[in-house]
Design an enzyme around this catalytic site. Structure first.
Site, mmCIF file in Angstrom:
data_model
loop_
_atom_site.group_PDB
_atom_site.id
_atom_site.type_symbol
_atom_site.label_atom_id
_atom_site.label_comp_id
_atom_site.label_asym_id
_atom_site.label_seq_id
_atom_site.Cartn_x
_atom_site.Cartn_y
_atom_site.Cartn_z
ATOM 1 N N ARG A 1 0.144 70.906 -31.243
ATOM 2 C CA ARG A 1 0.114 70.426 -32.619
ATOM 3 C C ARG A 1 -0.022 68.907 -32.570
ATOM 4 O O ARG A 1 0.547 68.256 -31.690
ATOM 5 C CB ARG A 1 1.406 70.791 -33.369
ATOM 6 C CG ARG A 1 1.525 72.250 -33.751
ATOM 7 C CD ARG A 1 0.571 72.639 -34.897
ATOM 8 N NE ARG A 1 0.765 74.017 -35.308
ATOM 9 C CZ ARG A 1 0.066 75.061 -34.852
ATOM 10 N NH1 ARG A 1 -0.900 74.872 -33.967
ATOM 11 N NH2 ARG A 1 0.301 76.279 -35.293
ATOM 12 N N GLU B 1 -4.639 66.874 -40.521
ATOM 13 C CA GLU B 1 -5.806 67.753 -40.448
ATOM 14 C C GLU B 1 -6.216 68.176 -41.846
ATOM 15 O O GLU B 1 -5.336 68.480 -42.659
ATOM 16 C CB GLU B 1 -5.493 68.989 -39.589
ATOM 17 C CG GLU B 1 -5.239 68.625 -38.140
ATOM 18 C CD GLU B 1 -4.931 69.833 -37.255
ATOM 19 O OE1 GLU B 1 -5.063 70.973 -37.721
ATOM 20 O OE2 GLU B 1 -4.556 69.625 -36.103
ATOM 21 N N HIS C 1 -9.535 71.869 -34.560
ATOM 22 C CA HIS C 1 -8.468 72.882 -34.450
ATOM 23 C C HIS C 1 -9.058 74.289 -34.281
ATOM 24 O O HIS C 1 -8.856 75.170 -35.118
ATOM 25 C CB HIS C 1 -7.544 72.824 -35.677
ATOM 26 C CG HIS C 1 -6.201 73.452 -35.424
ATOM 27 N ND1 HIS C 1 -5.043 72.998 -35.987
ATOM 28 C CD2 HIS C 1 -5.815 74.510 -34.645
ATOM 29 C CE1 HIS C 1 -4.020 73.734 -35.586
ATOM 30 N NE2 HIS C 1 -4.474 74.667 -34.759
#
Ligand code: NAP
Length: 326
Positions: free
Chosen positions: A237, A266, A285
């Site tokens: 993360r 994000e 991601h």
């Protein structure tokens, strides 16, 4: 009366049909915020939520007094107030295992891409800059035979390490909350304190979950410990890494390169210098983002919510303490 499920994640038609056979299902495609008025209006009377990437707050839970289960289409559960869910007796389920190998593939793709400068040099060819034989200014560094330092040695960490040790003859070091003797025996992996690992590894790959303990686990001090030739890869993360410190370490040449699938914010802000840096490979991601694995994750979440709402123990339950067998 059928129990009500709010589905805000990507589910196939078959998966939605499976849910609709047992429950009343309301879908919210492309939901980006929990403040969406229609979603808010549907929360009272909802027994189950299924989806991902939505921050669930205690305030949102107040609007859903009948909620029994949240089935997240993810293994990471940093978006959820776990203690609060447990206190309210709400089950939280995730999707471990089915995404492990795919996410490890992404990690290794980043290791290879950064070490061998795959993206940068492919762009160079695309621009028509390949006019003569390449020279040392285009060389990368080897991956095989190097030392791989895994920060976090759970399912995904072990799967990345397996690729390194068995496929690329790498020496594996790991730092992890608990020792992993079985993996040490399988892969010849050696446990290190984080500081020692950072100093010894050629490639550092982060796979710890985001928790209060791991937020900004890797910052200025940690980058300073790494070799100047080190390659840094983050597939966990974004908030596990102090991004400003990473940017500075790259700008100052304190480490050689970074492969990043996750970011503090994000989608990544257009202002971020990271994707423009020559030695950075930045991905949106995509850790688990293959057709096969996203389908398997969604199916696991459907099975989890379906079992939970029928009073049966879900396959992947995060908060065991909330489980009350009927
Ligand atoms: P996992 O099997 O639970 O592994 C996590 C490991 O981290 C465990 O071995 C755990 O130690 C260790 N750990 C936890 N807190 C720690 C700490 N404070 N210091 C040191 N080690 C610590 O989880 P996983 O399935 O491998 O997934 C890991 C994470 O990857 C997820 O939480 C998610 O955030 C991320 N992820 C990202 C993507 C992506 O798209 N990029 C996809 C999937 C997952 P113990 O074994 O001792 O508990």
């Amino acid at each position: 009366m059928k129990k009500r499920v709010l589905a805000y994640g990507r589910l196939s038609e078959d998966q939605l049909a499976q849910l609709a056979r047992e429950f009343e299902v309301q879908t919210f495609s492309d939901l980006t915020s929990a403040d969406d008025p229609a979603f808010r209006a549907a929360l009272p009377g909802a027994h189950g939520l299924i989806g991902s990437s939505l921050a669930i707050t205690p305030e949102l839970l107040d609007s859903a007094p009948d909620l029994e289960v949240i089935a997240s289409i993810s293994v990471g559960v940093d978006n959820y107030p776990i203690d609060e869910l447990t206190r309210r007796g709400i089950l939280l389920c995730n999707t471990p295992d089915v995404l492990t190998e795919t996410t490890a593939d992404t990690g290794f793709a980043l290791i290879m891409a950064t070490a061998r400068r795959v993206v940068e040099l492919a762009e160079w060819v695309k621009r028509g800059d390949w006019q003569a034989s390449i020279g040392p200014e285009h060389f990368g560094s080897d991956v095989h035979g190097k030392t791989l330092g895994m920060v976090g040695f759970g399912r995904i960490g072990a799967a990345v390490a397996r690729r390194g040790a068995l496929g690329f003859g790498m020496k594996v070091l790991y730092s992890n909350a608990s020792p992993k003797p079985a993996l040490e025996a399988e892969l010849g992996a050696e446990r290190r304190e984080l500081a020692e690992l950072l100093a010894e590894a050629d490639i550092v790959c982060v796979t710890v979950p985001l928790t209060d303990e791991t937020e900004h686990l890797i910052g200025e001090h940690e980058f300073a410990l790494m070799k100047s030739t080190a390659i840094f890869v983050n597939i966990s993360r974004g908030k596990v890494v102090h991004e400003a410190a990473l940017i500075e370490a790259l700008e100052m040449g304190r480490i050689r390169a970074a492969g990043l699938d996750v970011f503090e914010q994000e989608p990544l802000s257009p202002e971020s210098p990271l994707p423009h840096m020559r030695h950075v490979v930045a991905l949106p991601h995509i850790g688990s983002a293959t057709f096969e694995t996203r389908t398997a994750m969604a199916q696991r979440a459907v099975d989890n919510i379906s079992l939970a709402l029928k009073g049966q123990r879900p396959i992947s339950l995060v908060n065991d303490a909330a489980w009350r067998p009927s």
